[in-house]
Motif scaffolding. Sequence first.
Motif, PDB file in Angstrom:
ATOM      1  N   VAL A   1       0.836  -1.196   0.000  1.00  0.00           N
ATOM      2  CA  VAL A   1       0.000   0.000   0.000  1.00  0.00           C
ATOM      3  C   VAL A   1       0.880   1.259   0.000  1.00  0.00           C
ATOM      4  O   VAL A   1       1.829   1.356   0.785  1.00  0.00           O
ATOM      5  N   TYR A   2       0.531   2.213  -0.867  1.00  0.00           N
ATOM      6  CA  TYR A   2       1.238   3.490  -0.966  1.00  0.00           C
ATOM      7  C   TYR A   2       0.212   4.615  -1.021  1.00  0.00           C
ATOM      8  O   TYR A   2      -0.805   4.497  -1.724  1.00  0.00           O
ATOM      9  N   ILE A   3       0.475   5.697  -0.303  1.00  0.00           N
ATOM     10  CA  ILE A   3      -0.392   6.866  -0.394  1.00  0.00           C
ATOM     11  C   ILE A   3       0.468   8.118  -0.567  1.00  0.00           C
ATOM     12  O   ILE A   3       1.668   8.117  -0.261  1.00  0.00           O
ATOM     13  N   GLY A   4      -0.156   9.179  -1.056  1.00  0.00           N
ATOM     14  CA  GLY A   4       0.547  10.448  -1.227  1.00  0.00           C
ATOM     15  C   GLY A   4      -0.443  11.566  -1.446  1.00  0.00           C
ATOM     16  O   GLY A   4      -1.593  11.329  -1.842  1.00  0.00           O
ATOM     17  N   PHE A   5      -0.031  12.798  -1.179  1.00  0.00           N
ATOM     18  CA  PHE A   5      -0.885  13.959  -1.376  1.00  0.00           C
ATOM     19  C   PHE A   5      -0.766  14.481  -2.806  1.00  0.00           C
ATOM     20  O   PHE A   5       0.261  14.307  -3.476  1.00  0.00           O
ATOM     21  N   TRP A   6      -1.816  15.185  -3.229  1.00  0.00           N
ATOM     22  CA  TRP A   6      -1.906  15.720  -4.590  1.00  0.00           C
ATOM     23  C   TRP A   6      -2.546  17.100  -4.546  1.00  0.00           C
ATOM     24  O   TRP A   6      -3.664  17.245  -4.034  1.00  0.00           O
ATOM     25  N   ASP A   7      -1.850  18.108  -5.022  1.00  0.00           N
ATOM     26  CA  ASP A   7      -2.395  19.445  -5.192  1.00  0.00           C
ATOM     27  C   ASP A   7      -3.018  19.502  -6.586  1.00  0.00           C
ATOM     28  O   ASP A   7      -2.317  19.611  -7.591  1.00  0.00           O
ATOM     29  N   MET A   8      -4.333  19.408  -6.642  1.00  0.00           N
ATOM     30  CA  MET A   8      -5.018  19.331  -7.926  1.00  0.00           C
ATOM     31  C   MET A   8      -4.978  20.652  -8.691  1.00  0.00           C
ATOM     32  O   MET A   8      -5.131  20.668  -9.916  1.00  0.00           O
ATOM     33  N   TYR A   9      -4.776  21.754  -7.979  1.00  0.00           N
ATOM     34  CA  TYR A   9      -4.771  23.066  -8.634  1.00  0.00           C
ATOM     35  C   TYR A   9      -3.425  23.350  -9.309  1.00  0.00           C
ATOM     36  O   TYR A   9      -3.369  23.714 -10.484  1.00  0.00           O
ATOM     37  N   LYS A  10      -2.341  23.147  -8.558  1.00  0.00           N
ATOM     38  CA  LYS A  10      -1.011  23.448  -9.101  1.00  0.00           C
ATOM     39  C   LYS A  10      -0.404  22.264  -9.843  1.00  0.00           C
ATOM     40  O   LYS A  10       0.595  22.424 -10.529  1.00  0.00           O
ATOM     41  N   GLY A  11      -1.007  21.102  -9.683  1.00  0.00           N
ATOM     42  CA  GLY A  11      -0.434  19.925 -10.330  1.00  0.00           C
ATOM     43  C   GLY A  11       0.864  19.496  -9.686  1.00  0.00           C
ATOM     44  O   GLY A  11       1.888  19.360 -10.360  1.00  0.00           O
ATOM     45  N   THR A  12       0.817  19.315  -8.365  1.00  0.00           N
ATOM     46  CA  THR A  12       1.998  18.915  -7.607  1.00  0.00           C
ATOM     47  C   THR A  12       1.654  17.719  -6.742  1.00  0.00           C
ATOM     48  O   THR A  12       0.543  17.622  -6.225  1.00  0.00           O
TER      49      THR A  12
END
Length: 211
Positions: free
Chosen positions: A190-201
Amino acid sequence: MAILEDGPNGGFRGKVGSVYGYKLNGEWVIRGVRTPSTKPPTAAQLLHREKMKINGEFCQRIKPILTFGYQFEAAKDLRRGAFQLGQKHVINSVIELDAASKPYLNMEKLQVFVGELMPPTGIEVRLENDILKLSWIPNPKYYDSIYKLNLALINPNKHMDFKMGVADAAQGECSIEIPVFKREKFDYHVYIGFWDMYKGTLSNSVYCGII
């Protein structure tokens, strides 16, 4: 067919008759046709081939995840695409040698997402029937709803599942129904991570163990 470059006195790229032309380190080079080597491969060559085989098969299996997870890094690299950057990471950092000097995948070192955001911390993962329950410590910097949590589930020899934006980063917990758990009884990393959908980061992924 060859292509002449820089006028009649320039070099050429491609095949003319029995020779090939190409540019190497800024210089034009001409070489003859390469003939297959008759020498038996060395131990180092055999090991490299085995690593490349493992790398190719594994990365192809998780290609959608790597293509997403390395897309923003690829935007900074004019020479490689997202999938190629993912392959480079796997061959350089994930494939290791066991006690018998045989290559294997160290899944704890795999980064399926890479980026500049701070990764999740304080993660707990448990499976209840086909429901995956995740919890993490909310980061005060990521309280806007543009920050989402991504999830990747990988069995190195069988299947993978990839879910984008499963929850707001500020929630601190979520429950996700995973239909494959009803059909197949494999272990998944299992792997998780954050995503800034606005800046694409993205953040780097965090390894959460096996379920």
